[in-house]
Write an enzyme that holds these catalytic residues in place. Structure first.
Site, mmCIF file in Angstrom:
data_model
loop_
_atom_site.group_PDB
_atom_site.id
_atom_site.type_symbol
_atom_site.label_atom_id
_atom_site.label_comp_id
_atom_site.label_asym_id
_atom_site.label_seq_id
_atom_site.Cartn_x
_atom_site.Cartn_y
_atom_site.Cartn_z
ATOM 1 N N LYS A 61 0.838 -1.204 0.000
ATOM 2 C CA LYS A 61 0.000 0.000 0.000
ATOM 3 C C LYS A 61 0.870 1.249 0.000
ATOM 4 C CE LYS A 61 -3.962 -1.893 2.527
ATOM 5 N NZ LYS A 61 -4.795 -1.752 3.732
ATOM 6 N N ARG A 110 -16.871 -5.921 8.163
ATOM 7 C CA ARG A 110 -17.903 -5.088 7.555
ATOM 8 C C ARG A 110 -18.806 -5.887 6.653
ATOM 9 N NH1 ARG A 110 -13.618 -1.183 5.012
ATOM 10 N NH2 ARG A 110 -13.041 -3.290 4.491
ATOM 11 N N SER A 148 -11.010 3.094 5.166
ATOM 12 C CA SER A 148 -10.005 4.147 4.975
ATOM 13 C C SER A 148 -9.871 4.509 3.505
ATOM 14 C CB SER A 148 -8.652 3.690 5.532
ATOM 15 O OG SER A 148 -8.716 3.532 6.925
#
Length: 182
Positions: A61, A110, A148
């Site tokens: 990332k 989630r 995010s």
């Protein structure tokens, strides 16, 4: 319980008896920390004596914020809990946990795809660290689609992220993305 000298950090000696503290790790990149993350932290902190919120670096990332900035944001948002420790680590989560003698990790879920990913990760980590246990906490419905990466996407277009990011760090996050627009 046994009578013995406590190890530094995770145990306490009370009345001559060794009491094992329940320490958990909540890892993530937290780039940036979201209200969903804070919700998981608030719930996990009730389940243990010490919750280590650990900011991990992920080489795949490209972060919007430095590790130091993410630690600062986490400390600002999580300062109301006295049993939370904010830390950072570069390397495998299981190595951090082994170094700290912690056996339990907390992860937020989630969606169904999160469940699949997290169970695969838990199985892999347990192969490397047999004492490894995972607690999966489903996200509060309000935060089930907040991530995010979604915050970064919306913020990069100047959108309203106030319902996704804790108020303590909202100005920092907005400022970071105003700079990238210029």
């Amino acid at each position: 319980m046994t009578r013995q000298e406590p190890r530094q950090g995770s145990d306490a000696l009370r009345g001559g008896w060794l009491i094992k503290r329940r320490e958990f790790v909540y890892p993530g990149s937290f780039d940036p920390l979201t209200k969903g993350h804070v919700n998981v932290v608030s719930r996990a902190a009730q389940l243990c004596d010490i919750l280590h919120v650990v900011i991990l670096t992920n080489p795949s990332k490209k972060p919007a914020f430095t590790v130091e900035q993410r630690m600062e944001m986490a400390k600002l948002c999580l300062s109301k809990w006295d049993n939370i420790r904010v830390d950072s680590y570069q390397g495998l989560l299981v190595d951090y946990m082994r170094e700290k003698s912690i056996h339990v990790v907390v992860r937020g879920l989630r969606s169904e795809s999160d469940f699949r990913f997290e169970t695969e990760m838990a199985a892999t980590n347990a192969l490397m660290y047999p004492e490894y246990e995972t607690i999966l906490l489903p996200s509060k419905t309000d935060y089930s689609f907040t991530s995010s990466s979604m915050v970064r996407e919306v913020a990069s277009y100047g959108g309203d992220i106030s319902k996704m990011v804790p108020p303590e760090i909202l100005p920092m996050v907005e400022e970071r993305f105003k700079q990238s627009e210029q």
